[in-house]
Design a protein around this motif. Sequence first.
Motif, PDB file in Angstrom:
ATOM      1  N   ILE A  25       0.968  -1.204   0.056  1.00  0.00           N
ATOM      2  CA  ILE A  25       0.046  -0.208  -0.047  1.00  0.00           C
ATOM      3  C   ILE A  25       0.903   1.326  -0.107  1.00  0.00           C
ATOM      4  O   ILE A  25       0.601   2.196  -0.606  1.00  0.00           O
ATOM      5  N   LEU A  26       1.981   1.365   0.855  1.00  0.00           N
ATOM      6  CA  LEU A  26       2.866   2.433   0.756  1.00  0.00           C
ATOM      7  C   LEU A  26       3.453   2.583  -0.688  1.00  0.00           C
ATOM      8  O   LEU A  26       3.509   3.826  -1.254  1.00  0.00           O
ATOM      9  N   ALA A  27       3.862   1.538  -1.318  1.00  0.00           N
ATOM     10  CA  ALA A  27       4.239   1.566  -2.815  1.00  0.00           C
ATOM     11  C   ALA A  27       3.236   2.148  -3.600  1.00  0.00           C
ATOM     12  O   ALA A  27       3.532   3.020  -4.416  1.00  0.00           O
ATOM     13  N   LEU A  28       2.013   1.613  -3.504  1.00  0.00           N
ATOM     14  CA  LEU A  28       0.927   2.051  -4.570  1.00  0.00           C
ATOM     15  C   LEU A  28       0.565   3.581  -4.044  1.00  0.00           C
ATOM     16  O   LEU A  28       0.423   4.283  -5.131  1.00  0.00           O
ATOM     17  N   GLY A  29       0.807   4.037  -2.991  1.00  0.00           N
ATOM     18  CA  GLY A  29       0.422   5.226  -2.577  1.00  0.00           C
ATOM     19  C   GLY A  29       1.502   6.192  -3.343  1.00  0.00           C
ATOM     20  O   GLY A  29       1.066   7.336  -3.884  1.00  0.00           O
ATOM     21  N   ILE A  30       2.856   6.027  -3.031  1.00  0.00           N
ATOM     22  CA  ILE A  30       3.845   6.807  -3.521  1.00  0.00           C
ATOM     23  C   ILE A  30       3.869   6.922  -5.371  1.00  0.00           C
ATOM     24  O   ILE A  30       3.844   7.877  -5.920  1.00  0.00           O
ATOM     25  N   VAL A  31       3.500   5.845  -5.913  1.00  0.00           N
ATOM     26  CA  VAL A  31       3.398   5.833  -7.338  1.00  0.00           C
ATOM     27  C   VAL A  31       2.104   6.315  -7.729  1.00  0.00           C
ATOM     28  O   VAL A  31       2.053   6.900  -8.723  1.00  0.00           O
ATOM     29  N   GLY A  32       0.759   6.108  -6.851  1.00  0.00           N
ATOM     30  CA  GLY A  32      -0.292   6.857  -7.330  1.00  0.00           C
ATOM     31  C   GLY A  32      -0.202   8.556  -7.336  1.00  0.00           C
ATOM     32  O   GLY A  32      -0.743   8.839  -8.229  1.00  0.00           O
ATOM     33  N   LEU A  33       0.342   8.778  -6.168  1.00  0.00           N
ATOM     34  CA  LEU A  33       0.585  10.085  -6.213  1.00  0.00           C
ATOM     35  C   LEU A  33       1.430  11.040  -7.441  1.00  0.00           C
ATOM     36  O   LEU A  33       1.569  12.101  -7.522  1.00  0.00           O
ATOM     37  N   THR A  34       2.455   9.971  -8.079  1.00  0.00           N
ATOM     38  CA  THR A  34       3.618  10.415  -8.883  1.00  0.00           C
ATOM     39  C   THR A  34       3.040  10.125 -10.168  1.00  0.00           C
ATOM     40  O   THR A  34       3.647  10.821 -11.012  1.00  0.00           O
ATOM     41  N   MET A  35       2.412   9.050 -10.571  1.00  0.00           N
ATOM     42  CA  MET A  35       2.313   8.536 -11.865  1.00  0.00           C
ATOM     43  C   MET A  35       1.545   9.582 -12.848  1.00  0.00           C
ATOM     44  O   MET A  35       1.862   9.496 -14.042  1.00  0.00           O
ATOM     45  N   GLY A  36       0.647  10.435 -12.395  1.00  0.00           N
ATOM     46  CA  GLY A  36      -0.093  11.327 -13.101  1.00  0.00           C
ATOM     47  C   GLY A  36       0.850  12.409 -13.866  1.00  0.00           C
ATOM     48  O   GLY A  36       0.645  13.146 -14.667  1.00  0.00           O
ATOM     49  N   GLU A  37       2.069  12.376 -13.446  1.00  0.00           N
ATOM     50  CA  GLU A  37       3.155  13.424 -13.784  1.00  0.00           C
ATOM     51  C   GLU A  37       4.052  13.109 -14.920  1.00  0.00           C
ATOM     52  O   GLU A  37       4.752  13.710 -15.442  1.00  0.00           O
ATOM     53  N   LEU A  38       3.689  11.651 -15.094  1.00  0.00           N
ATOM     54  CA  LEU A  38       4.703  11.000 -16.096  1.00  0.00           C
ATOM     55  C   LEU A  38       4.488  11.388 -17.336  1.00  0.00           C
ATOM     56  O   LEU A  38       3.200  11.479 -17.807  1.00  0.00           O
ATOM     57  N   PRO A  39       5.279  11.359 -18.345  1.00  0.00           N
ATOM     58  CA  PRO A  39       5.090  11.882 -19.816  1.00  0.00           C
ATOM     59  C   PRO A  39       4.325  10.584 -20.410  1.00  0.00           C
ATOM     60  O   PRO A  39       4.881   9.155 -20.023  1.00  0.00           O
ATOM     61  N   LYS A  40       3.773  10.784 -21.281  1.00  0.00           N
ATOM     62  CA  LYS A  40       2.783   9.549 -22.197  1.00  0.00           C
ATOM     63  C   LYS A  40       3.801   8.793 -22.764  1.00  0.00           C
ATOM     64  O   LYS A  40       3.732   8.969 -24.169  1.00  0.00           O
ATOM     65  N   THR A  41       4.630   7.941 -22.274  1.00  0.00           N
ATOM     66  CA  THR A  41       5.581   7.251 -22.883  1.00  0.00           C
ATOM     67  C   THR A  41       5.205   5.735 -22.707  1.00  0.00           C
ATOM     68  O   THR A  41       4.389   5.549 -21.742  1.00  0.00           O
ATOM     69  N   PRO A  42       5.829   4.777 -23.430  1.00  0.00           N
ATOM     70  CA  PRO A  42       5.632   3.325 -22.752  1.00  0.00           C
ATOM     71  C   PRO A  42       5.631   2.943 -21.510  1.00  0.00           C
ATOM     72  O   PRO A  42       5.061   2.157 -20.852  1.00  0.00           O
ATOM     73  N   LYS A  43       6.650   3.859 -20.788  1.00  0.00           N
ATOM     74  CA  LYS A  43       7.062   3.609 -19.420  1.00  0.00           C
ATOM     75  C   LYS A  43       5.827   4.204 -18.507  1.00  0.00           C
ATOM     76  O   LYS A  43       5.291   3.560 -17.488  1.00  0.00           O
ATOM     77  N   TYR A  44       5.041   5.037 -19.069  1.00  0.00           N
ATOM     78  CA  TYR A  44       3.658   5.563 -18.322  1.00  0.00           C
ATOM     79  C   TYR A  44       2.727   4.431 -18.466  1.00  0.00           C
ATOM     80  O   TYR A  44       2.046   4.063 -17.377  1.00  0.00           O
ATOM     81  N   PHE A  45       2.760   3.825 -19.274  1.00  0.00           N
ATOM     82  CA  PHE A  45       1.504   2.686 -19.308  1.00  0.00           C
ATOM     83  C   PHE A  45       2.034   1.352 -18.542  1.00  0.00           C
ATOM     84  O   PHE A  45       1.226   0.766 -17.825  1.00  0.00           O
ATOM     85  N   TRP A  46       3.277   1.192 -18.593  1.00  0.00           N
ATOM     86  CA  TRP A  46       3.826   0.165 -17.866  1.00  0.00           C
ATOM     87  C   TRP A  46       3.611   0.516 -16.282  1.00  0.00           C
ATOM     88  O   TRP A  46       3.261  -0.333 -15.409  1.00  0.00           O
TER      89      TRP A  46
END
Length: 190
Positions: A25-46
Amino acid sequence: MTAKNTPTRWGGVSQTLHWLIAVLILALGIVGLTMGELPKTPKYFWVYTMHKSIGITVLALVVTRLLWRLYAGAPHPVPSTPTWQERIASATHWLLYVLMFGIPLSGWLYDSASGLRPFRWFGLVDVPKLSPPDERVTQISHAIHEWGFWLLIAVVVAHASAALYHHFYQRDATLARMLPQRWLASPQKD
């Protein structure tokens, strides 16, 4: 350490599920709070696929944990714990379960209703849609997912604070019985 809970301690299965779910849950929270800022690249979808996959994994682990708790029971309250604290602790635990079910389910519903491409759990298994595309369901499920997360953070902070209060101020075994015995001995009252 026994696998099953005892009247005085959480067993190995309960401890493992507790800490594994907490870390995920800690990992999900960190990723969830930051993933919207990622550029729309294949890494974004991963990253989104990993977030969803881990979220579904947490849901499965929480189901497992609840079934295990129903089977293995829970330790008795620490002696000398006031009844009002027992009631608050019980309500907090059940609220945590509600949130640990509700947040992944709302995320799954959000993904389903948004009409995105089919989601495959860790790229291995198709996850069924819970809803056809629906803008209203998307908005509601997203709000539940996001606000549920913030409520979860508040409840987890209260839960952890209470455990630390019991350990350092009350000097009882509340925290120690959720840790492997070799990590932390139960503090003794003076």
